[in-house]
Design a protein around this motif. Structure first.
Motif, short mmCIF file in Angstrom:
data_model
loop_
_atom_site.label_atom_id
_atom_site.label_comp_id
_atom_site.label_asym_id
_atom_site.label_seq_id
_atom_site.Cartn_x
_atom_site.Cartn_y
_atom_site.Cartn_z
N ASN A 313 0.55 -0.85 -0.20
CA ASN A 313 -0.20 0.43 0.47
C ASN A 313 0.37 1.36 -0.19
O ASN A 313 0.68 2.55 0.14
N LYS A 314 2.40 0.92 0.09
CA LYS A 314 2.95 2.15 -0.04
C LYS A 314 2.70 2.60 1.07
O LYS A 314 3.06 3.89 0.76
N GLU A 315 2.56 2.80 1.79
CA GLU A 315 3.38 3.30 3.37
C GLU A 315 4.08 2.76 4.24
O GLU A 315 4.05 3.23 5.47
N ASP A 316 4.71 2.51 3.43
CA ASP A 316 6.21 1.33 4.61
C ASP A 316 7.05 2.28 5.05
O ASP A 316 7.74 2.48 5.86
N GLN A 317 7.74 3.32 4.34
CA GLN A 317 8.41 4.37 3.97
C GLN A 317 7.38 5.28 5.62
O GLN A 317 7.90 6.04 5.88
N LYS A 318 6.72 5.69 5.38
CA LYS A 318 6.11 7.05 6.32
C LYS A 318 5.66 5.87 7.65
O LYS A 318 6.12 6.66 8.33
#
Length: 527
Positions: A313-318
């Protein structure tokens, strides 16, 4: 509100699902025929397959839930459809051993329409079917190439017979789209799923199949507005489910399985887990309207799946930045808090008054309380609030997204959170006074009918949810919800998902308020 929307859809599915029972005595054997099945799936994500039990209708006459679930209007329509059009040996013999599919789709003016699709034994027998219908005193005319059937009471239905495919509906538009529909890849997948699901139907009176990709269109007939906020859970949810109906005179029970194809779906994190005994619901107050409970055996194993879900969900960096900010500012390692002291269950729940709360069970609440001291502000001696946002979401995911910087209280190895401190105060008062949901008669009764072992459990209390439902659905559906001849007789329901090698085993139970006989009521009054 996501919980109430989901459970409303499940309730609506169960209501619609009872429709198939009126047609159950028309079939002789079970065999899937793709032409009628593709027609059924052209407009709908709710498909019903009639099984070949001759005595089903007679058996179900004793279950008064049918009329209550379906409502007087739809009950009357389907009664006419069965008794006036499709009953009798002639029609039954012309259909023979072909299955009957009933599908429901969104109609105009907040209505839900239905399409019946089945097949003739031989396409040359079409004149015999027309003659059989006319012999019942039904007037047949043609409207835009489709047969229009006028019954003696002025009820109207539409019929089309193309080769051996029979399509019957209360709305001619459903027939038109089913006739010209070119199956999509999604339809091919759904049909393949339904055919493979036949292995679940051998000992069942009938089956309900759900394509969640098409759920939004149906929901818009019941719920105003766009499918955003809590309703966004139904947008682009690539998943299928099947339910088997199990007859009972005391309750409505379905069981089956669910397949989730979208890796972005949070529920997929639980499909490979072993079911767990649920207990965190023991702390819920008696005015709980609904809840959603999650359980797992080993958090550290599950956390790897959660990390992958964040990445997809492309939230890993956040998430990583949030954890690093907490660690840097408060000079600690947050991995020593929740991963170390989380037990095995968490829950989100909503009170009758609409406040949302959540809870996490812990192995050592005192230790967690100490760890959180520096990163919290005091609201009162019992309630504190996080100074920074996002920590709970980092370790538990989607259910805690709405609790970014919540107030919290820790009591008896449970951490309870809410965005409103008043809701926490109300919770603590009810908990300390033992005014709990588990002490109510209905809750005791519902779990005498179903196991408390699952990975995910949705629950709704019909009475406590009345005001919430009134604000979220159109008036005709709300009137049915509170009608004594409608859903008032149902007290609550539970929807369970249990991991099974990448799928879910599912249970759906609609519980009823036990009826008290006049003699018993008189005895209770005289005491």
């Amino acid at each position: 509100m996501k919980k109430i929307y989901f459970t409303l859809f499940i309730l609506m599915s169960a209501i619609a699902g009872m429709a198939y029972l009126y047609f159950s005595n028309l079939t002789r054997e079970t065999s899937y025929q793709e032409t009628s099945l593709y027609a059924a799936t052209a407009n709908s994500g709710l498909i019903f397959c009639i099984q070949n039990e001759k005595s089903v209708f007679e058996v179900l006459k004793g279950q008064h839930f049918f009329r209550k679930l379906l409502g007087e209007e739809k009950f009357g329509q389907l009664s006419l459809l069965k008794n006036e059009l499709m009953s009798g040996p002639t029609v039954s013999n012309l259909i023979g051993n072909h299955n009957i599919f009933i599908s429901f789709a969104a109609g105009k003016n907040k209505e839900i329409d239905y399409l019946v699709s089945t097949q003739l034994n031989d396409e040359l027998e079409k004149p015999k079917l027309i003659t059989a219908i006319q012999s019942k005193g039904i007037t047949i005319t043609t409207e835009n190439g489709i047969l229009k059937l006028a019954l003696k009471d002025s009820s109207l239905f539409y019929l089309n017979i193309e080769k051996n495919l029979i399509l019957l509906s209360n709305n001619s538009e459903l027939i038109k789209t089913a006739m010209v529909h070119e199956p999509t890849e999604e339809n091919h997948q759904f049909v393949a799923y339904i055919k493979s699901g036949n292995k679940f139907s051998k000992n069942s009176l009938g089956n309900l199949y759900v394509d969640f990709n098409k759920v939004p269109a149906i929901l818009k007939s019941i719920l105003p507005g766009n499918l955003n906020g809590g309703l966004s859970v139904f947008n682009h949810q690539n998943s299928f489910a099947t339910f088997n109906y199990n007859f009972s005179r005391e309750r409505v029970f379905f069981n089956g399985n669910s397949e989730i194809h979208d890796p972005k779906n949070y529920l997929k994190l639980f499909t490979a887990l072993s079911p767990q005994q649920n207990s965190i619901d023991n702390l819920l107050p008696e005015n709980t309207a609904n809840f959603r409970l999650y359980a797992m055996a080993d958090y550290n194993i599950w956390k790897k799946s959660l990390a992958n879900w964040f990445q997809i969900n492309k939230e890993d960096q956040k998430v990583n930045r949030t954890i690093q900010d907490f660690n840097k500012e408060y000079h600690l390692n947050t991995a020593d808090i929740f991963p170390a002291y989380f037990k095995n269950q968490f829950i989100t729940f909503q009170l009758k008054s609409s406040e949302n709360l959540a809870a996490v069970n812990l192995t050592n609440g005192d230790k967690v309380k100490q760890f959180l001291l520096d990163m919290s502000d005091d609201y009162n001696p019992d309630i504190k609030r996080f100074k920074k946002s996002g920590l709970l979401y980092c370790y538990f995911g989607e259910p805690f997204k709405q609790f970014s910087r919540p107030y919290y209280a820790i009591i008896d190895n449970n951490m309870i959170v809410s965005n409103q401190p008043a809701a926490l105060s109300s919770f603590l008062e009810a908990y300390r006074s033992n005014k709990l949901l588990i002490n109510t008669q209905d809750y005791i009764n519902i779990y005498s009918q179903i196991s408390k072992t699952a990975n995910i459990t949705y629950y709704i209390n019909r009475k406590n949810s009345g005001d919430l439902v009134r604000k979220t659905i159109y008036l005709p559906y709300y009137n049915h919800y509170i009608n004594k001849q409608g859903l008032e007789g149902f007290s609550s329901f539970v929807y369970q998902l249990s991991g099974d090698k990448g799928e879910f085993q599912t249970n759906l139970l609609l519980n009823t308020i036990p009826e008290i006989s006049p003699d018993t009521l008189e005895n209770l009054t005289n005491k």
